[in-house]
Design a protein around this motif. Structure first.
Motif, PDB file in Angstrom:
ATOM      1  N   VAL A   1      61.057   8.119  16.919  1.00 13.88           N
ATOM      2  CA  VAL A   1      62.209   7.921  17.807  1.00 13.88           C
ATOM      3  C   VAL A   1      62.425   6.431  18.053  1.00 13.88           C
ATOM      4  O   VAL A   1      61.475   5.706  18.383  1.00 13.88           O
ATOM      5  CB  VAL A   1      62.022   8.657  19.147  1.00 13.88           C
TER       6      VAL A   1
ATOM      7  N   THR B   1      64.787   4.001  20.448  1.00 15.96           N
ATOM      8  CA  THR B   1      65.611   4.024  21.658  1.00 15.96           C
ATOM      9  C   THR B   1      66.231   2.655  21.880  1.00 15.96           C
ATOM     10  O   THR B   1      65.549   1.624  21.767  1.00 15.96           O
ATOM     11  CB  THR B   1      64.759   4.397  22.882  1.00 15.96           C
ATOM     12  N   ASN B   2      67.530   2.648  22.163  1.00 16.71           N
ATOM     13  CA  ASN B   2      68.222   1.393  22.448  1.00 16.71           C
ATOM     14  C   ASN B   2      67.884   0.943  23.869  1.00 16.71           C
ATOM     15  O   ASN B   2      68.326   1.539  24.842  1.00 16.71           O
ATOM     16  CB  ASN B   2      69.735   1.578  22.295  1.00 16.71           C
ATOM     17  N   ARG B   3      67.112  -0.109  23.982  1.00 14.64           N
ATOM     18  CA  ARG B   3      66.736  -0.615  25.302  1.00 14.64           C
ATOM     19  C   ARG B   3      67.553  -1.843  25.696  1.00 14.64           C
ATOM     20  O   ARG B   3      67.273  -2.485  26.715  1.00 14.64           O
ATOM     21  CB  ARG B   3      65.239  -0.951  25.330  1.00 14.64           C
TER      22      ARG B   3
ATOM     23  N   LEU C   1      74.260   3.882  19.027  1.00 12.78           N
ATOM     24  CA  LEU C   1      73.424   4.106  20.204  1.00 12.78           C
ATOM     25  C   LEU C   1      73.990   3.369  21.410  1.00 12.78           C
ATOM     26  O   LEU C   1      74.095   2.138  21.402  1.00 12.78           O
ATOM     27  CB  LEU C   1      71.993   3.619  19.940  1.00 12.78           C
TER      28      LEU C   1
ATOM     29  N   GLY D   1      70.146   3.074  26.151  1.00 12.86           N
ATOM     30  CA  GLY D   1      69.298   4.190  26.556  1.00 12.86           C
ATOM     31  C   GLY D   1      69.316   5.377  25.617  1.00 12.86           C
ATOM     32  O   GLY D   1      68.541   6.321  25.799  1.00 12.86           O
TER      33      GLY D   1
ATOM     34  N   ASP E   1      69.003   7.609  21.913  1.00 18.19           N
ATOM     35  CA  ASP E   1      67.954   7.729  20.898  1.00 18.19           C
ATOM     36  C   ASP E   1      68.511   8.059  19.524  1.00 18.19           C
ATOM     37  O   ASP E   1      69.553   8.702  19.390  1.00 18.19           O
ATOM     38  CB  ASP E   1      66.968   8.851  21.273  1.00 18.19           C
TER      39      ASP E   1
ATOM     40  N   TRP F   1      66.489   9.468  15.727  1.00 16.80           N
ATOM     41  CA  TRP F   1      65.166   9.898  15.272  1.00 16.80           C
ATOM     42  C   TRP F   1      65.137  10.122  13.771  1.00 16.80           C
ATOM     43  O   TRP F   1      66.164  10.365  13.126  1.00 16.80           O
ATOM     44  CB  TRP F   1      64.726  11.165  15.996  1.00 16.80           C
TER      45      TRP F   1
ATOM     46  N   SER G   1      66.688  12.775  19.885  1.00 13.35           N
ATOM     47  CA  SER G   1      65.261  12.489  19.918  1.00 13.35           C
ATOM     48  C   SER G   1      64.444  13.397  19.017  1.00 13.35           C
ATOM     49  O   SER G   1      63.229  13.251  18.916  1.00 13.35           O
ATOM     50  CB  SER G   1      64.743  12.608  21.358  1.00 13.35           C
TER      51      SER G   1
END
Length: 216
Positions: A104, A106-108, A148, A151, A153, A155, A214
């Motif tokens: 996974v 994730t765009n942080r 994305l 926040g 995801d 995968w 995810s």
């Protein structure tokens, strides 16, 4: 005496007929208006006929984008950089002798970004050295661009046949290095999946293209 009386009557009759004939022709066909007369009275020209009922024309002018031309679509977000992302490993969902994990990303970051294709994957030991051959790519699966939001995801499926079934030699990696598409810097993820084939002959891990979500 008879001839002198008849001749004036005949001439008078002819004059009356001529006058009647000229009036009828004018009334039936009418004289064609001259170009200057048409312009003065607002008569439509041959190149721009107006409405048949004499009302105001409803023909619209072309817009700035041109007739039939769609407006420009919003540009796609820039690709996700390694610094924009966080990597994690989903739980194993074994089935039919297969080990199945979800890698996974994730765009942080505070902005949207996009991913396309396959992540790079490497199993390494505590010193950061690769302990297995490179996983194969599932090129039979369709690649797609994943956008994305902050926040969100994406995968990738990581799967392989249980090494206990194929009887190959194995190793237990310390870390899984995940490299986003088109990037060179990897994200380390602790490997919790147990033993993995280190021969490249059987039970070779296989990685799928990135998809939205995810993988849960």
């Amino acid at each position: 005496m008879t001839y002198r009386r008849i001749l004036p009557a005949v001439l008078t009759c002819c004059a009356v007929l001529t006058a009647c004939t000229g009036h009828s022709a004018d009334g039936a066909s009418g004289a064609a208006p001259s170009p200057s007369a048409s312009a003065a009275t607002g008569t439509p020209s041959a190149t721009g006929p107006g409405p048949a009922d004499g009302g105001t024309s409803t023909t619209s002018e072309p817009t700035g984008t041109g007739t039939g031309t769609p407006s420009s679509a919003a540009p796609a977000p820039e690709r996700c950089r390694t610094s924009d992302l966080r990597a994690s490993l989903g739980p194993n969902h074994p089935g039919a002798g297969q080990e199945n994990f979800a890698l996974v990303l994730t765009n942080r970051s505070p902005r949207p970004c996009s991913l396309y294709g396959f992540p790079g994957v490497a199993f390494v030991n505590g010193a950061g050295e690769a302990v297995t051959p490179d996983p194969e790519r599932a090129t039979d699966q369709r690649e797609q661009r994943v956008t994305l939001a902050p926040g969100a995801d994406a995968w990738s499926a990581l799967s392989y046949t249980d090494p206990a079934i194929t009887g190959v030699t194995t190793v237990t990696p310390r870390t899984l290095l995940v490299t986003p598409p088109d990037e060179t810097t990897s994200l380390p993820v602790p490997w919790t999946g147990g033993r993995v084939s280190n021969t490249g002959k059987a039970s070779v891990p296989r990685v799928g293209p990135l998809s939205p979500g995810s993988g849960a």
